[in-house]
Write a protein that holds these residues in place. Structure first.
Motif, PDB file in Angstrom:
ATOM      1  N   ARG A 145       1.169  -0.961  -0.075  1.00  0.00           N
ATOM      2  CA  ARG A 145       0.445   0.559   0.234  1.00  0.00           C
ATOM      3  C   ARG A 145       0.773   1.023  -0.137  1.00  0.00           C
ATOM      4  O   ARG A 145       0.025   2.117  -0.282  1.00  0.00           O
ATOM      5  N   GLY A 149      -1.046   2.190  -3.020  1.00  0.00           N
ATOM      6  CA  GLY A 149      -2.518   2.802  -2.757  1.00  0.00           C
ATOM      7  C   GLY A 149      -3.224   1.537  -2.590  1.00  0.00           C
ATOM      8  O   GLY A 149      -4.294   2.048  -1.747  1.00  0.00           O
ATOM      9  N   ASN A 150      -3.101   0.313  -3.070  1.00  0.00           N
ATOM     10  CA  ASN A 150      -4.502  -0.496  -3.719  1.00  0.00           C
ATOM     11  C   ASN A 150      -3.950  -1.961  -2.957  1.00  0.00           C
ATOM     12  O   ASN A 150      -2.877  -1.881  -1.988  1.00  0.00           O
ATOM     13  N   GLU A 530      -8.369   5.939 -13.310  1.00  0.00           N
ATOM     14  CA  GLU A 530      -8.308   6.591 -11.647  1.00  0.00           C
ATOM     15  C   GLU A 530      -6.959   6.189 -11.041  1.00  0.00           C
ATOM     16  O   GLU A 530      -6.343   5.842 -11.441  1.00  0.00           O
ATOM     17  N   HIS A 533      -4.474   4.817  -5.255  1.00  0.00           N
ATOM     18  CA  HIS A 533      -4.918   5.523  -3.701  1.00  0.00           C
ATOM     19  C   HIS A 533      -3.918   5.849  -2.982  1.00  0.00           C
ATOM     20  O   HIS A 533      -3.804   4.849  -1.800  1.00  0.00           O
TER      21      HIS A 533
END
Length: 693
Positions: A145, A149-150, A530, A533
């Motif tokens: 992460r 980020g995912n 997108e 994250h």
């Protein structure tokens, strides 16, 4: 008449589908399931010993209340009603006196009931839902992460052309995948294997990078140096989607292969060959495992260096690379969608803030013993545990003693274990052969695990126990709310399936399993639609989350390599050998299976595995009884030669009460980011038993 019943084995964590042979209501044998997509009849040693597991002399048969001193292990049988009243009375009393935070809800093995236990913790009002992932897996997810980020992205094995396996011996850790691995080789996939030992997996690889344990970060950074220096990286992807590349590029220049060779023990030419093969033989996937890398005091940063190779080479979320979703998926409730109580400070929150910033959905309980004994950051008075095993912690006897100090401690278990001796109440859990369960598999597939036999004694399904405890507490305190826990277990299984479009009846009618009706089809390059994250919205070679704590905790934004061998607190002349504990064995799973004669007798005593050169150097030979001493403690074991590893490294499996390797690991020898113990990179010496150590 013998019946064959489709069910599952969950002895070692992943649930393998099995055909259970049942005669006169008794389990007489098992085989790997046939006529299912994931199994072709094979089963590992642990699974084959199912009858010894189910009918073991250590099985807890009834709810048991302590009658002796804590730690004595003296209990008497009580009814389930008495047990539930005892739990409700004590937990609610402690909440009134100390607040919800003073109760810890802990999930050990098996893992399947975690979402339900988190629901119970949330309803009670405790921020301290904890799991065995405080020392297993969660740090790997944390490292991922920090970069992406995912959730972790697995390799797309169907389309991969080059596979980089980083410290994962498939034949011992995931036996059903061994045929897949052989199939990759047959179709010409190039395999690079990184592992300190020459395992069966390494033997079949095209390139084996046999590094010194704990030096993974230096190896990954050196591969990156070659890839960047030779302009093998994906410039377009890096320019558009990577944050911190320039600083990262400057940093990796410190790890030219000749320097990395001195750190890792891997030849410079091999590092270059591996880097060129991975970067130039795409699409390339990276396969890694839960714990070997993060069980080092620089584990999170080491894994960040490894994971960054995916983005550097443009193998993120493409066919044959590491995919966000390698195949179809079906939406489900509970699994992967559990929530964390957002109330008071949780255990470990001040010491390991990144753990909580990245929503790990659980508290970090590595310092549970200190929280009990020293009441820091506040008193911990109660522990509602399921499958707690104190041997998952470093210096486990310290935690075992701390458990005696709790006002109230209940452990739900399959077997009467040492970890339960200090409990006020012990509850009997079912094995997977004694319950029904809905399973969510890969590719959007679901399958149903049938109850093969009636529970031994009065054992119950873990989730039914959680539901009953919730209902009994709610009778006394109507503020507790959770509509899912108020339903029955059948309703819970229907709840899991609801988003998939399947009903429980439909699933039961497909013994071979079936796909969900509502499928989410795989996509590639999701980052084009997108952002990542992360704080920057990009892949972070320099982590802005870690940078946030540079001043307060000393974290580095780059995946900085720090060598554990340079620890100034350890006298390397006194402790010259590197200690590596817990490398997987095909017949063992932590401490759970030492009670099974078929499996234990393969290694009747704790083995101290060393290279023959070290045996000669230290004046011992195979079969000798030796003492192994570290700065934290000592144990006794039996020398066994093992040429898979390199000279200078001692391998000892953990969890054996006759000599637990984890007693040799210091309680404060932790990764400062994750809190994970350095199980696989500490220091020791060996000498024949009988001498002072």
């Amino acid at each position: 008449m013998t019946k064959i019943i489709k069910t599952t084995c969950s002895t070692c964590g992943p649930c393998c589908e099995v055909d259970a042979y049942v005669k006169d209501g008794k389990l007489i044998g098992v085989e790997g399931a046939r006529n299912t997509p994931m199994q072709t009849g094979g089963l590992c040693a642990k699974g084959v010993a199912a009858a010894q597991y189910v009918y073991n002399k250590d099985r807890i048969l009834y709810p048991m209340k302590r009658i002796g001193e804590k730690g004595e292990g003296r209990f008497e049988r009580i009814s389930w009603d008495e047990a539930y009243d005892m739990i409700a009375d004590n937990l609610l009393r402690i909440r009134r006196e100390y607040g919800g935070r003073s109760a810890v809800f802990y999930a050990g093995y098996s893992k399947w009931y975690r979402p339900a236990l988190l629901r119970l913790s949330n309803a009670f009002g405790s921020p301290n839902f904890c799991t065995e992932s405080s020392t297993c897996f969660q740090a790997a997810a944390l490292a991922w992460r920090l970069v992406y980020g995912n959730m972790i992205c697995r390799p797309d094995l169907k389309n991969v052309k080059t596979l980089l396996i980083w410290s994962s011996n498939l034949y011992h850790t995931n036996t059903p995948m061994s045929k897949m691995y052989q199939g990759l080789k047959e179709r010409g996939v190039k395999v690079i294997d990184v592992d300190p030992r020459h395992t069966v997996t390494a033997h079949d690889a095209d390139i084996h990078l046999q590094l010194i344990p704990g030096t993974d970060g230096a190896l990954a950074l050196s591969m990156a140096q070659v890839i960047i220096e030779e302009e093998l990286y994906d410039r377009d992807f890096v320019d558009k989607y990577v944050y911190g590349f320039e600083e990262y590029r400057e940093y990796v220049q410190e790890f030219v292969p000749e320097k990395a060779e001195k750190i890792t023990g891997v030849l410079a030419d091999k590092i270059r060959l591996a880097a060129r093969t991975y970067a130039g033989g795409g699409p390339a996937g990276l396969m890694f495992s839960a714990s070997p890398i993060v069980h080092h005091i620089n584990g999170v940063q080491n894994y960040r260096a490894v994971f960054s190779l995916i983005a550097l080479t443009g193998n993120y979320d493409i066919e044959g690379g590491n995919r966000t979703q390698p195949g179809p998926a079906s939406p489900v409730n509970e699994f992967g969608k559990i929530r964390r109580f957002d109330g008071e400070e949780a255990l470990g929150q001040k010491e390991f803030p990144v753990w909580f910033d990245l929503s790990c959905d659980e508290a970090q309980c590595i310092n549970l013993a200190d929280s009990i004994l020293e009441e820091k950051p506040y008193p911990v008075k109660a522990l509602f545990a399921m499958g707690l095993n104190h041997r998952m912690w470093p210096q486990p006897e310290y935690l075992k003693e701390a458990l005696k100090k709790l006002d109230f401690y209940v452990n739900t278990e399959i077997f009467m274990s040492e970890s339960s001796y200090a409990a006020d109440l012990v509850l009997p859990a079912c094995t997977s052969y004694e319950r029904e369960q809905v399973h969510v598999g890969g590719g959007g597939r679901f399958f149903f695990s049938n109850q093969a036999i009636q529970p031994v004694g009065e054992g119950k399904n873990d989730i039914e126990i959680i539901m009953d405890v919730f209902k009994r507490m709610k009778l006394q305190d109507h503020t507790l709310e959770d509509e899912i826990l108020e339903g029955g277990y059948e309703a819970y299984m229907e709840h899991i399936l609801e988003p998939s479009g399947l009903t429980l009846e439909e699933l039961k009618s497909h013994p071979e399993g079936t796909s969900g009706k509502n499928l989410i089809l795989p996509q590639v390059r999701t980052y084009e639609k997108e952002p990542f994250h992360t704080p920057s919205g990009k892949v972070e070679f320099k982590s802005l989350v870690l940078e946030r704590y540079r001043d307060s905790h000393g974290y580095d934004g780059l995946p900085v390599y720090r060598d554990f061998r340079e620890d100034p607190a350890v006298d390397r002349k006194e402790y010259p050998l590197i200690l590596n504990t817990g490398s997987r064995k095909p017949q063992l799973f932590h401490s759970r299976l030492y009670r099974m004669s078929w499996l234990k007798n393969i290694e009747a005593v704790p083995l101290v595995e060393i290279h023959p050169e070290d045996a000669e150097r230290y004046g011992v030979k195979e079969g000798d009884t030796v003492k192994v001493a570290s700065p934290a403690g000592e144990i006794q074991g039996t020398i066994a030669y093992n040429i898979q590893g390199q000279p200078g490294i001692v391998y000892i499996y953990h969890g054996n009460a006759q000599g637990d390797a984890n007693e040799l690991i210091g309680r404060d020898y932790l990764d400062p980011i994750s809190g994970f113990p350095g199980f696989k990179g500490y220091f020791c010496r060996i000498e024949k038993a009988g001498k002072d150590v």
